[in-house]
Write a protein that holds these residues in place. Structure first.
Motif, PDB file in Angstrom:
ATOM      1  N   PRO A   7       2.593   6.212 -12.958  1.00  0.00           N
ATOM      2  CA  PRO A   7       2.797   5.136 -11.974  1.00  0.00           C
ATOM      3  C   PRO A   7       2.472   3.766 -12.553  1.00  0.00           C
ATOM      4  CG  PRO A   7       1.261   6.825 -11.155  1.00  0.00           C
ATOM      5  CD  PRO A   7       1.495   7.112 -12.593  1.00  0.00           C
ATOM      6  N   PRO A   8       3.311   2.775 -12.266  1.00  0.00           N
ATOM      7  CA  PRO A   8       3.055   1.411 -12.731  1.00  0.00           C
ATOM      8  C   PRO A   8       2.093   0.693 -11.791  1.00  0.00           C
ATOM      9  CG  PRO A   8       5.089   1.475 -11.507  1.00  0.00           C
ATOM     10  CD  PRO A   8       4.560   2.882 -11.507  1.00  0.00           C
ATOM     11  N   ARG A   9       1.572  -0.430 -12.226  1.00  0.00           N
ATOM     12  CA  ARG A   9       0.860  -1.308 -11.314  1.00  0.00           C
ATOM     13  C   ARG A   9       1.876  -1.913 -10.360  1.00  0.00           C
ATOM     14  NH1 ARG A   9      -1.361  -5.918 -13.187  1.00  0.00           N
ATOM     15  NH2 ARG A   9      -0.241  -5.901 -15.181  1.00  0.00           N
ATOM     16  N   VAL A  10       1.438  -2.237  -9.139  1.00  0.00           N
ATOM     17  CA  VAL A  10       2.331  -2.861  -8.159  1.00  0.00           C
ATOM     18  C   VAL A  10       1.660  -4.134  -7.645  1.00  0.00           C
ATOM     19  CG1 VAL A  10       3.582  -2.572  -5.993  1.00  0.00           C
ATOM     20  CG2 VAL A  10       3.207  -0.600  -7.465  1.00  0.00           C
ATOM     21  N   ALA A  11       2.368  -5.247  -7.657  1.00  0.00           N
ATOM     22  CA  ALA A  11       1.804  -6.518  -7.188  1.00  0.00           C
ATOM     23  C   ALA A  11       2.831  -7.263  -6.346  1.00  0.00           C
ATOM     24  CB  ALA A  11       1.404  -7.373  -8.393  1.00  0.00           C
ATOM     25  N   LEU A  12       2.340  -8.131  -5.483  1.00  0.00           N
ATOM     26  CA  LEU A  12       3.245  -8.983  -4.714  1.00  0.00           C
ATOM     27  C   LEU A  12       3.646 -10.196  -5.554  1.00  0.00           C
ATOM     28  CD1 LEU A  12       1.999  -9.302  -1.022  1.00  0.00           C
ATOM     29  CD2 LEU A  12       4.007  -8.107  -1.900  1.00  0.00           C
ATOM     30  N   SER A  13       4.829 -10.719  -5.291  1.00  0.00           N
ATOM     31  CA  SER A  13       5.284 -11.950  -5.925  1.00  0.00           C
ATOM     32  C   SER A  13       4.274 -13.066  -5.691  1.00  0.00           C
ATOM     33  CB  SER A  13       6.636 -12.358  -5.333  1.00  0.00           C
ATOM     34  OG  SER A  13       6.893 -13.723  -5.589  1.00  0.00           O
ATOM     35  N   VAL A  14       3.992 -13.858  -6.711  1.00  0.00           N
ATOM     36  CA  VAL A  14       3.116 -15.024  -6.570  1.00  0.00           C
ATOM     37  C   VAL A  14       3.957 -16.249  -6.183  1.00  0.00           C
ATOM     38  CG1 VAL A  14       1.746 -16.680  -7.906  1.00  0.00           C
ATOM     39  CG2 VAL A  14       1.270 -14.231  -8.095  1.00  0.00           C
ATOM     40  N   LEU A  15       5.177 -16.288  -6.650  1.00  0.00           N
ATOM     41  CA  LEU A  15       6.001 -17.480  -6.462  1.00  0.00           C
ATOM     42  C   LEU A  15       6.738 -17.504  -5.129  1.00  0.00           C
ATOM     43  CD1 LEU A  15       7.387 -17.568 -10.090  1.00  0.00           C
ATOM     44  CD2 LEU A  15       5.664 -19.101  -9.118  1.00  0.00           C
ATOM     45  N   GLY A  16       6.859 -16.360  -4.486  1.00  0.00           N
ATOM     46  CA  GLY A  16       7.487 -16.307  -3.165  1.00  0.00           C
ATOM     47  C   GLY A  16       8.884 -16.895  -3.167  1.00  0.00           C
ATOM     48  N   GLU A  17       9.130 -17.797  -2.220  1.00  0.00           N
ATOM     49  CA  GLU A  17      10.472 -18.348  -2.053  1.00  0.00           C
ATOM     50  C   GLU A  17      10.929 -19.183  -3.237  1.00  0.00           C
ATOM     51  OE1 GLU A  17      10.927 -20.355   1.699  1.00  0.00           O
ATOM     52  OE2 GLU A  17      11.715 -18.448   2.449  1.00  0.00           O
ATOM     53  N   ALA A  18       9.982 -19.629  -4.083  1.00  0.00           N
ATOM     54  CA  ALA A  18      10.359 -20.477  -5.227  1.00  0.00           C
ATOM     55  C   ALA A  18      10.769 -19.661  -6.448  1.00  0.00           C
ATOM     56  CB  ALA A  18       9.188 -21.392  -5.591  1.00  0.00           C
ATOM     57  N   GLU A  49       0.809  -1.226   0.000  1.00  0.00           N
ATOM     58  CA  GLU A  49       0.000   0.000   0.000  1.00  0.00           C
ATOM     59  C   GLU A  49       0.838   1.269   0.000  1.00  0.00           C
ATOM     60  OE1 GLU A  49      -2.917   0.839  -0.897  1.00  0.00           O
ATOM     61  OE2 GLU A  49      -3.016  -1.274  -1.425  1.00  0.00           O
ATOM     62  N   PRO A  50       1.833   1.388   0.923  1.00  0.00           N
ATOM     63  CA  PRO A  50       2.671   2.594   0.880  1.00  0.00           C
ATOM     64  C   PRO A  50       3.392   2.750  -0.458  1.00  0.00           C
ATOM     65  CG  PRO A  50       3.225   1.231   2.793  1.00  0.00           C
ATOM     66  CD  PRO A  50       2.162   0.510   2.049  1.00  0.00           C
ATOM     67  N   LEU A  51       3.802   1.647  -1.025  1.00  0.00           N
ATOM     68  CA  LEU A  51       4.517   1.693  -2.299  1.00  0.00           C
ATOM     69  C   LEU A  51       3.606   2.248  -3.391  1.00  0.00           C
ATOM     70  CD1 LEU A  51       7.331   0.974  -3.151  1.00  0.00           C
ATOM     71  CD2 LEU A  51       6.584  -1.335  -3.662  1.00  0.00           C
ATOM     72  N   ARG A  52       2.385   1.711  -3.464  1.00  0.00           N
ATOM     73  CA  ARG A  52       1.428   2.204  -4.465  1.00  0.00           C
ATOM     74  C   ARG A  52       1.154   3.685  -4.283  1.00  0.00           C
ATOM     75  NH1 ARG A  52      -2.446  -2.828  -3.928  1.00  0.00           N
ATOM     76  NH2 ARG A  52      -1.627  -4.096  -5.619  1.00  0.00           N
ATOM     77  N   ARG A  53       0.928   4.072  -3.013  1.00  0.00           N
ATOM     78  CA  ARG A  53       0.551   5.452  -2.714  1.00  0.00           C
ATOM     79  C   ARG A  53       1.678   6.409  -3.104  1.00  0.00           C
ATOM     80  NH1 ARG A  53      -0.445   4.768   2.563  1.00  0.00           N
ATOM     81  NH2 ARG A  53       1.649   5.496   3.094  1.00  0.00           N
ATOM     82  N   GLU A  54       2.912   6.058  -2.710  1.00  0.00           N
ATOM     83  CA  GLU A  54       4.027   6.971  -2.957  1.00  0.00           C
ATOM     84  C   GLU A  54       4.414   7.007  -4.432  1.00  0.00           C
ATOM     85  OE1 GLU A  54       5.776   8.878  -0.216  1.00  0.00           O
ATOM     86  OE2 GLU A  54       3.688   8.459   0.304  1.00  0.00           O
ATOM     87  N   LEU A  55       4.345   5.858  -5.099  1.00  0.00           N
ATOM     88  CA  LEU A  55       4.665   5.847  -6.531  1.00  0.00           C
ATOM     89  C   LEU A  55       3.650   6.686  -7.300  1.00  0.00           C
ATOM     90  CD1 LEU A  55       5.815   2.174  -7.283  1.00  0.00           C
ATOM     91  CD2 LEU A  55       7.218   4.216  -7.061  1.00  0.00           C
ATOM     92  N   ALA A  56       2.378   6.592  -6.911  1.00  0.00           N
ATOM     93  CA  ALA A  56       1.336   7.366  -7.585  1.00  0.00           C
ATOM     94  C   ALA A  56       1.594   8.860  -7.385  1.00  0.00           C
ATOM     95  CB  ALA A  56      -0.038   6.992  -7.047  1.00  0.00           C
ATOM     96  N   ARG A  57       2.196   9.189  -6.246  1.00  0.00           N
ATOM     97  CA  ARG A  57       2.417  10.589  -5.923  1.00  0.00           C
ATOM     98  C   ARG A  57       3.614  11.157  -6.681  1.00  0.00           C
ATOM     99  NH1 ARG A  57       3.315  12.069   0.292  1.00  0.00           N
ATOM    100  NH2 ARG A  57       3.709  14.290   0.016  1.00  0.00           N
ATOM    101  N   TYR A  58       4.642  10.346  -6.874  1.00  0.00           N
ATOM    102  CA  TYR A  58       5.888  10.892  -7.384  1.00  0.00           C
ATOM    103  C   TYR A  58       6.250  10.455  -8.789  1.00  0.00           C
ATOM    104  CZ  TYR A  58       6.497  12.520  -2.678  1.00  0.00           C
ATOM    105  OH  TYR A  58       6.316  13.149  -1.501  1.00  0.00           O
ATOM    106  N   CYS A  59       5.677   9.372  -9.269  1.00  0.00           N
ATOM    107  CA  CYS A  59       6.049   8.938 -10.607  1.00  0.00           C
ATOM    108  C   CYS A  59       5.122   9.568 -11.625  1.00  0.00           C
ATOM    109  CB  CYS A  59       6.010   7.416 -10.728  1.00  0.00           C
ATOM    110  SG  CYS A  59       7.297   6.667  -9.735  1.00  0.00           S
ATOM    111  N   LEU A  60       5.684   9.920 -12.757  1.00  0.00           N
ATOM    112  CA  LEU A  60       4.914  10.631 -13.757  1.00  0.00           C
ATOM    113  C   LEU A  60       3.864   9.718 -14.379  1.00  0.00           C
ATOM    114  CD1 LEU A  60       7.914  12.572 -15.259  1.00  0.00           C
ATOM    115  CD2 LEU A  60       6.215  13.370 -13.626  1.00  0.00           C
TER     116      LEU A  60
END
Lengths: 367, 367
Positions: free
Chosen positions: A327-338, A314-325
């Protein structure tokens, strides 16, 4: 072309292959015969029902995915892991072993070899069946598999890792930076299957990143692209040990366990812990923003630490939306440790597919 | 293929073209005839000496670079400029006009149109001879030539710049971010002719960058790659007006003249000016380091401001060597103020070459 056609279906008759490839019937017959002799294609036993209804049924052939195998290896700070797959990339076995953080290169590689030997024995796959081995590891990795620089693993900088591993395997060994491998993995079967322009951020005390541009891995001129963790050195800012400390003194030891505790405390409302996590997130947002501004990806996938990442998004999305001309989509890794081992496997698969399906210098199939 | 062969030499006989292309003599004769009819090829008058020595000399043909023209335009904050070139990319005329920084979009475009009209009249090139127009301008530019965001020029954000310019020209108009165009220019005939993996930094109060990866422009998913100037916003750091001020108050107005004065004072040993320049350089180094860590280019070319840049190179090299894992070479722009228009011209030339030399979807020649 015949092999590619057979691999894309469950099984096919000669007539079907002729139609799929546009080749002549005699050519297809000859090629299939050669492929059967090479062990890459097998005739499928006729099904009972079909045989009874139609008299003598047409012979059916299938790609023998079991004709060869691939390994995807991760050599990390605290563990080594291995994925074994067939020529379709289907995973047939996995093995993970813990390693001491302080283990030297010899000990770490020995641990990896044991893991691989166990895995092969357990799955009954002979070593001679291996067609390619992919490896993901922290650091800047040169094209020949030499580790140019790695601060995370003892004795790793300068190690001719590719050469060392080629002694254990007779097939090609491909070494790649861990974040790069993870980017490839998320694009293959993780959070980025829909995006060819993405950045994978391996969040950690010093974040690294891998990026795909137009679906291709961007390694950089010297294999160092995405090593964004060095950025904070410029501002002479606090080191991670201090950044995440909840007291006046740096976190000792600075390991995943200690970090997880800080994140857990923060979730419980512990004020110094929340302040520490805030400092950490600000740093991460800054590093990711630098990557996003430089590359303008469609998607950022965040992975790495299992602990604490749920609070990052959430903080990443919020701050990127604020400062990037843009903003990209932001998602968590699906594969995790693998993710890293999976990406290493995909790199090995790419290599083998290029060999199997390349005709006169032209790659006719990818995935 | 015939056109490409002719363009690569001064002139050639049918026999020479046949040898160069590997085509049959009748085919070459037919194609050359067609190209002469289309105005792209001309027969060269026999030279006196040759005619006398050899009796009837073989007919010689040449590519008619004058058969079409290209424009490379820059629309900047304080000036518009235009380069006119023939189909070989050879510049046949230039025109520059000052514009008020506060001028709106209509006034700025009118100034550009006047500059182009003057240039065409002065060189005697009819407007109908234009085959493509390239344009470089500050801001994030979408694929269709719409300016998505530009803080540098009044009324520029949201402007359908491509569409507006297509009303003045009957040929294709290609709009590109200014730093991207400059990167292409330095690669074509500037400081980066030897490097396919380079970043061009348009140094200024808010630096922008363009990058080539494997010789190709990296625009990013939404055309925003390299907009690194936004990074300092994250740290809530000082604005450029404050950063470069030698007093307690921000520089007003913040223009190139005021900035040049600060750089000049610093060179004379004025202490507050030196401190201001140091602050500015630290910011620039940080932004460039972010780009370098993200992309890992072979070469960084610094351009933009004419004034003060001579002092930028050494600190940049020193700091990048200190903090980047694989420091790139750093060089000053060779093209200087002409970089953006020159890159725009190259983009127009790329477009025309693709049309002229593309056979059945395959580009057979680039430059």
């Amino acid at each position: 072309m015949v092999l590619h056609a057979l691999r894309s279906t469950d099984c096919a008759t000669l007539t079907e292959i002729t139609r799929m490839t546009g080749l002549s019937r005699p050519t297809v017959e000859g090629v299939v015969e050669d492929l059967v002799a090479a062990g890459l294609v097998a005739e499928k036993a006729a099904e009972e029902g079909v045989a009874r209804r139609q008299g003598r049924p047409a012979r059916r052939f299938r790609f023998r995915a079991e004709a060869g195998h691939l390994l995807g290896l991760e050599i990390g700070v605290r563990r080594v892991s291995a994925l074994l797959a067939d020529l379709d990339g289907r995973v047939v076995g996995t093995q993970t072993r813990d390693v001491e953080e302080t283990a030297g290169a010899d000990e770490r590689l020995e641990r990896l070899r044991t893991a691989v030997t166990d895995l092969l024995r357990r799955t009954g796959v002979p070593r001679s069946s291996l067609r390619a081995v992919g490896v993901g590891t922290p650091g800047i990795v040169e094209a020949d598999g030499t580790v140019r620089l790695s601060t995370a693993l003892p004795g790793w900088t300068g190690l001719r890792l590719g050469e060392r591993l080629r002694r254990s395997f007779k097939c090609p060994v491909l070494v790649e930076n861990d974040a790069n491998a993870a980017a490839v993995a998320e694009h293959w079967k993780g959070a980025a299957t829909e995006s060819d322009d993405m950045v994978f951020v391996l969040a950690g005390l010093s974040p690294g990143a891998g990026s795909l541009i137009g679906g291709r891995l961007h390694r950089g001129y010297g294999g160092a692209a995405g090593e964004i963790g060095a950025l904070h050195l410029l501002g002479r800012e606090e080191a991670p040990e201090t950044l995440l400390s909840t007291t006046d003194r740096p976190l000792q030891p600075l390991d995943e366990q200690a970090v997880a505790e800080v994140f857990a405390l923060a979730r419980e409302g512990h004020r110094p812990a929340r302040a520490a996590v805030d400092r950490f997130l600000r740093r991460l947002v800054h590093d990711v923003a630098a990557l996003v501004l430089a590359l303008d990806p469609e998607l950022v996938v965040v992975g790495g630490w299992a602990s604490g990442l749920d609070g990052v998004l959430e903080p990443l999305r919020r701050e990127l939306a604020r400062y990037c001309l843009r903003p990209p989509r932001v998602a968590l890794s699906v594969l995790g440790e693998a993710a890293v081992a999976t990406g290493a496997l995909r790199l090995a698969l790419d290599h083998v597919e290029k060999q199997l399906f390349t005709v006169e210098g032209t790659v006719t199939a990818r995935r």
